[in-house]
Design a protein around this motif. Structure first.
Motif, PDB file in Angstrom:
ATOM      1  N   ILE A  28       0.863  -1.097   0.135  1.00  0.00           N
ATOM      2  CA  ILE A  28      -0.058   0.017  -0.120  1.00  0.00           C
ATOM      3  C   ILE A  28       1.011   1.224   0.072  1.00  0.00           C
ATOM      4  CG2 ILE A  28      -0.361   0.315   2.421  1.00  0.00           C
ATOM      5  CD1 ILE A  28      -3.558   0.368   1.378  1.00  0.00           C
ATOM      6  N   ASN A  29       2.138   1.211   0.567  1.00  0.00           N
ATOM      7  CA  ASN A  29       2.852   2.363   0.490  1.00  0.00           C
ATOM      8  C   ASN A  29       3.288   2.703  -1.125  1.00  0.00           C
ATOM      9  OD1 ASN A  29       4.094   4.339   2.287  1.00  0.00           O
ATOM     10  ND2 ASN A  29       6.317   3.310   1.574  1.00  0.00           N
ATOM     11  N   GLU A  30       3.351   1.809  -1.819  1.00  0.00           N
ATOM     12  CA  GLU A  30       3.520   1.981  -3.233  1.00  0.00           C
ATOM     13  C   GLU A  30       2.557   3.240  -3.624  1.00  0.00           C
ATOM     14  OE1 GLU A  30       5.270  -0.218  -6.050  1.00  0.00           O
ATOM     15  OE2 GLU A  30       6.390  -0.520  -4.211  1.00  0.00           O
ATOM     16  N   LYS A  31       1.351   3.090  -3.149  1.00  0.00           N
ATOM     17  CA  LYS A  31       0.416   4.139  -3.438  1.00  0.00           C
ATOM     18  C   LYS A  31       0.456   5.208  -2.883  1.00  0.00           C
ATOM     19  CE  LYS A  31      -4.531   3.538  -4.254  1.00  0.00           C
ATOM     20  NZ  LYS A  31      -5.801   2.528  -3.928  1.00  0.00           N
ATOM     21  N   PHE A  32       0.598   5.358  -1.443  1.00  0.00           N
ATOM     22  CA  PHE A  32       0.298   6.329  -0.624  1.00  0.00           C
ATOM     23  C   PHE A  32       1.682   7.324  -0.146  1.00  0.00           C
ATOM     24  CE2 PHE A  32      -3.915   4.060  -0.007  1.00  0.00           C
ATOM     25  CZ  PHE A  32      -4.471   5.036  -0.405  1.00  0.00           C
ATOM     26  N   ASN A  33       2.929   6.343  -0.398  1.00  0.00           N
ATOM     27  CA  ASN A  33       4.122   6.979   0.195  1.00  0.00           C
ATOM     28  C   ASN A  33       3.939   7.318   1.659  1.00  0.00           C
ATOM     29  OD1 ASN A  33       5.491   6.493  -2.311  1.00  0.00           O
ATOM     30  ND2 ASN A  33       4.614   8.474  -3.109  1.00  0.00           N
ATOM     31  N   ALA A  34       3.387   6.653   2.626  1.00  0.00           N
ATOM     32  CA  ALA A  34       3.247   7.124   3.868  1.00  0.00           C
ATOM     33  C   ALA A  34       4.732   6.972   4.640  1.00  0.00           C
ATOM     34  CB  ALA A  34       2.423   6.232   4.819  1.00  0.00           C
ATOM     35  N   PHE A  35       5.484   5.919   4.437  1.00  0.00           N
ATOM     36  CA  PHE A  35       6.629   5.603   5.078  1.00  0.00           C
ATOM     37  C   PHE A  35       7.776   5.948   3.969  1.00  0.00           C
ATOM     38  CE2 PHE A  35       3.470   2.951   7.126  1.00  0.00           C
ATOM     39  CZ  PHE A  35       3.824   3.236   8.332  1.00  0.00           C
ATOM     40  N   ASN A  36       8.980   6.426   4.426  1.00  0.00           N
ATOM     41  CA  ASN A  36      10.216   6.578   4.096  1.00  0.00           C
ATOM     42  C   ASN A  36      10.998   5.231   4.208  1.00  0.00           C
ATOM     43  OD1 ASN A  36       9.732   9.125   3.104  1.00  0.00           O
ATOM     44  ND2 ASN A  36      11.174  10.008   4.482  1.00  0.00           N
ATOM     45  N   VAL A  37      10.887   4.569   5.421  1.00  0.00           N
ATOM     46  CA  VAL A  37      11.383   3.302   5.687  1.00  0.00           C
ATOM     47  C   VAL A  37      10.312   2.432   6.117  1.00  0.00           C
ATOM     48  CG1 VAL A  37      13.325   1.993   6.842  1.00  0.00           C
ATOM     49  CG2 VAL A  37      13.532   4.513   5.998  1.00  0.00           C
ATOM     50  N   LEU A  38      10.485   1.052   5.884  1.00  0.00           N
ATOM     51  CA  LEU A  38       9.480   0.282   6.583  1.00  0.00           C
ATOM     52  C   LEU A  38      10.332  -0.736   7.306  1.00  0.00           C
ATOM     53  CD1 LEU A  38       6.698  -0.720   4.024  1.00  0.00           C
ATOM     54  CD2 LEU A  38       6.217   0.079   6.067  1.00  0.00           C
TER      55      LEU A  38
END
Lengths: 450, 430
Positions: A28-38
């Motif tokens: 989902i981060n691909e879409k929303f860019n919430a995280f710089n690092v997971l």
């Protein structure tokens, strides 16, 4: 008790809960860019995230700046340390933001986060990723940070609860400075009670931050709510009318609402930006491509060229603030801009303190709905800065404040901000907690549900 | 002529000004470092409060007005030795303002400001590269800024000497190095010589600069406002060819540090050795310079003098002090001091053996030589070189030489030797 943390702790978790969550977030981060690092979480605590300008030992921390690419802090921020020490929380990642905190919409970075409620709109900034993550995940709390509204604004745009404590209540050790005399670490969550849990764990004196305070925080509940007329004048009509419906509701719940004049409150904007840019331009001086983060390879350069190569990595807004901040500090205008701004801050603190003696101040959190990304990109810096008018007074004065959703316009949340007097942090949190008894927040996503 | 100084003094704290790193000198570079003194993003300074105590004591010793509350500022400039690209220092709210230092001549040099600040790193220049050692970054310094009241080279010398002596008595021993920027103007414009290290270099740099500017003026050329640097090898100053704009450091308050309530910190009361020397000289009709020389950097000497000045003849006491210094034996207890003074009063030569006996409270052994043996030795010595007699005729002081040689040989009763040598020489002259 309506705390997601306690609910999470009381539930059975499948053995692969965190692994699954990690995979889901990666997707989902691909879409929303919430995280710089997971991060692959360890332990079995409530998931928590950390804004990317707050240091976590061993994990890349860039404040979304190319100049800090590769910076791996050798220490934890005090707040992070205190949370980890409880063993009740598991780190899932570092959240996206406007570069160094310079922005109100989350668009001043390489890969801006998107608003989960409407992907065409900005999530708000600068703690954009923290708000997006909170809006996506059912069980999660976010450590965020506000200088002039960087918690309230994205919390409002993404429909979550955002709390900014009294300046000095939380240690800033480990925070990559924007403007030290204004920076406050705070939290986002889906309920006021989760925020209280975080605050209890992290508050209090830290020898590593000389500006942190040992003063106890208190819980004074006021029935008086003050609306400042000059601030309401800046609010879009649609939001204004919804806000007055909300205050009518509050009247019904037994609150007294009073509207007061506060002439020149808009002076808080130039005062805030002048102080913030002055301090920011000195904080950013240390980034010279030399010891950490982006490194200049060519050591044959003379040091001016060497530094220039590194400092070219700053984004446009960072460069703007360095140039303006350096100008403001220069001997010829220092009195007129920098020192004057400090006196305005002093004056603003005194005036707001008077109002807050037996009341909370309440207003919409943002004067506008989350703008479309292309509209936000078209705004001039001054229009940008002006959109902070509702969040700046509390931030400039270091007063505790909380942003809570009070209504919805279609999918988009409308939020209100409640300000308390210095150290009445529990007071504003319990106001929010009481509100939650009468109003159920809507969440579009519930990742990690059990 | 106007000379002003900005002196930098490293404070003897165990850890750095804003972090826990050691201040101990070490050969290995970049070992006394941490995220704070390296300026890593996220780190913050916290003030080492023992620096306030020492700085306050210095300000007090220099008769400064001491601020109740002090704050710090950021002085921003780019240079590779500055980890944060700003130095944390002080400005209007410096710990000491408007003080003075009295030279041994009695003249007062006004002190503009005493401020606390952090040292930058050290740059080691190579042929085609520079290395940086951050061990020094963050060492606490006090900067002492004078008004341009120093009028010539002798006053400069005196200023440095007295300042060092006063600092010594606060426990700031600048044995290491005194570092200073020198401002010298013979004409209208100020010439600044930056970063001169060591007393000798300071004096020589001033000397050269005074001559240089003097010659320019003689030729009718006005010296220009500029920054120069001193080269110890050639003992000359050269223009640093920096752009001469007014310095623009973009000062702001250091927002990571709060105000500090200076009243809460104690002052180590200082002794002004110049003043002490004056008092002692007056009281005992003794040379002020000799006393000052003895006590300027020797706390134990001053204590010994003050405790014993009324017990012994002052001149003998001062001789004893000088013997104690010569043999570097620290402070003697009462018994040892009394024994040493007896030896000196008895006219005996003081050597290692005497000092050892005195310290151990053992009776000092002297070779007792019989009178006839003494006489024989003296006569034998003169017989070897009969010219002594002629020379003695012209200069009676020659007896000291003769007696000295015999005493050296026997370590024997000096007063008696001197007496007999005189009698024998006198008889031979007749």
């Amino acid at each position: 008790m309506s705390s997601y943390t306690e609910e999470f702790e009381s539930k059975q978790k499948p053995a692969d809960y965190y692994a699954k969550l990690y995979e889901e977030l990666e997707r989902i981060n691909e879409k929303f860019n919430a995280f710089n690092v997971l991060v692959k979480a360890t332990g079995n605590g409530m998931p928590f995230s950390v804004k990317d300008n707050i240091c976590v030992r061993g994990i890349e921390t860039t404040a979304s700046s190319k100049i800090l690419k590769g910076y791996i802090p050798p220490f934890n921020a005090t707040v992070v340390d205190r949370i980890i020490r409880t063993g009740r929380f598991s780190l899932i990642g570092k959240t996206n933001m406007d570069e160094f905190g310079f922005g109100s919409f989350g668009i001043n970075c390489d890969k801006p986060a998107k608003n989960p409620l409407d992907e065409g709109r900005v999530p708000g900034g600068s703690s954009s990723g923290a708000a997006v993550a909170t809006a996506l995940l059912k069980y999660h709390v976010a450590i965020a940070e506000s200088t002039g509204g960087s918690i309230s604004a994205p919390a409002a745009f993404c429909g979550v609860v955002g709390f900014t404590p009294t300046y000095s209540v939380l240690s800033r050790y480990g925070l990559i400075d924007y403007a030290n005399s204004l920076d406050k670490i705070g939290f986002m969550a889906r309920s006021a009670d989760d925020i209280k849990i975080m605050l209890d764990i992290t508050k209090g004196l830290d020898k590593r931050d000389s500006t942190s305070s040992s003063k106890p925080i208190h819980r004074v509940k006021h029935n008086n709510l003050i609306i400042i007329k000059e601030l309401m004048d800046k609010v879009e009509d649609g939001i204004k009318s919804e806000f007055y419906k909300f205050t009518d509701k509050l009247k019904g719940l037994g609150y007294n609402i009073k509207t007061v004049d506060f002439r020149d409150i808009e002076l808080s904007i130039p005062s805030y930006y002048l102080i913030a840019m002055s301090e920011a331009s000195t904080n950013l001086a240390k980034f010279t491509g030399f010891k950490y983060g982006f490194k200049v390879e060519d050591f044959s350069k003379n040091y001016n060229d060497f530094f220039t190569e590194a400092r070219d990595k700053f984004g446009e807004e960072a460069k703007r603030r360095i140039i303006l901040g350096t100008f403001i500090r220069s001997a010829s205008v220092r009195d007129k801009y920098y020192l004057k701004s400090l006196s305005i801050r002093r004056w603003m603190i005194d005036k707001l303190s008077m109002l807050l003696k037996d009341a909370f101040i309440i207003s919409p959190t943002m004067p506008i709905l989350p703008p479309k990304i292309e509209d936000a990109n078209r705004m001039t810096p001054v229009q940008n800065y002006a959109s902070d008018i509702l969040t700046i007074p509390a931030n400039l004065g270091g007063f505790p404040h909380i942003s809570i959703p009070f209504s919805y316009s279609g999918e988009l949340p409308l939020s209100a901000q409640v300000i308390g007097s210095h150290f009445n942090d529990y007071g504003v949190i319990s106001f929010a907690s009481d509100w939650e008894k009468n109003f159920k927040y809507k969440f579009k996503y519930n990742l990690g549900d059990l | 002529m106007k000379i002003g100084l900005e002196v930098h003094v490293a404070l003897p704290t165990r850890s750095k000004l804003f972090c826990g790193c050691s201040t101990a000198e070490t050969q290995e570079p970049n070992v006394n470092v941490c995220p704070i003194c390296m300026g890593f993003p996220g780190s913050k300074p916290s003030l080492n409060e023992s620096a306030i105590i020492i700085a306050k004591s210095i300000a007090d010793a220099l008769k400064c007005k001491i601020k109740d509350k002090i704050s710090f500022v950021r002085k921003v400039y780019f240079y590779p030795d500055l980890p944060k690209s700003f130095q944390i220092t002080q400005l209007q709210d410096s710990i000491g303002m408007e003080g003075e230092l009295t030279l041994d001549s009695g003249k007062s040099i006004r002190i503009r400001r005493v401020q606390i600040e952090e040292d930058p790193a050290k740059i080691i220049r190579g042929e085609d590269h520079s290395l940086i050692d951050f061990n020094r970054a963050g060492i606490p310094l006090v900067e002492i800024v004078t008004e341009p009241d120093i009028a010539d080279k002798d006053e400069l010398k005196s200023f440095i000497f007295v300042l060092k002596a006063i600092l010594y008595y606060i426990g700031v021993d600048i044995d290491r190095e005194i570092k200073a920027d020198l401002n010298i103007s013979l004409g209208k414009e100020r010439v600044e010589i930056k970063n001169v290290t060591g007393t000798k270099n300071l004096i020589e740099a001033a000397d050269y600069e005074i001559k240089r500017q003097g010659e320019l003026i003689k030729m009718g050329i006005e010296p220009i406002k500029e920054t120069r640097s001193y080269d110890e090898r050639t003992r000359t100053t050269a223009s640093s060819r920096e752009k001469e704009t007014d310095e623009e450091y973009g000062y702001i308050y250091e927002p990571d540090l709060t105000e500090y309530d200076v009243k809460r910190y104690p002052v180590k009361t200082s002794i002004n050795p110049v003043q002490k020397a004056k008092e002692l000289a007056l009281k005992h009709s003794y040379s002020e310079n000799s006393i000052l020389e003895a006590i300027a950097f020797d706390r134990q000497a001053l204590e010994t003098i003050e405790e014993n000045q009324d017990k012994f003849e002052f001149k003998t006491l001062m001789q004893a002090i000088n013997e104690i210094k010569r043999f570097k034996v620290g402070k003697l207890d009462d018994e040892s001091l009394r024994m040493l003074i007896d030896e000196i009063a008895g006219g005996f030569q003081i050597d290692e053996d005497v000092i050892k006996s005195v310290i151990e409270h053992k009776k000092v052994e002297h070779n007792r030589v019989s009178s006839s043996e003494l006489d024989r030795q003296i006569r034998e010595f003169i017989d070897k070189d009969r010219r002594i007699i002629d020379r003695y005729k012209k200069n009676k002081k020659l007896v000291d030489y003769v007696a000295g040689e015999i005493i050296k040989r026997y370590k024997a009763q000096p007063k008696e030797v001197l007496k007999r040598a005189k009698e024998i020489l006198d008889s031979l002259v007749k």
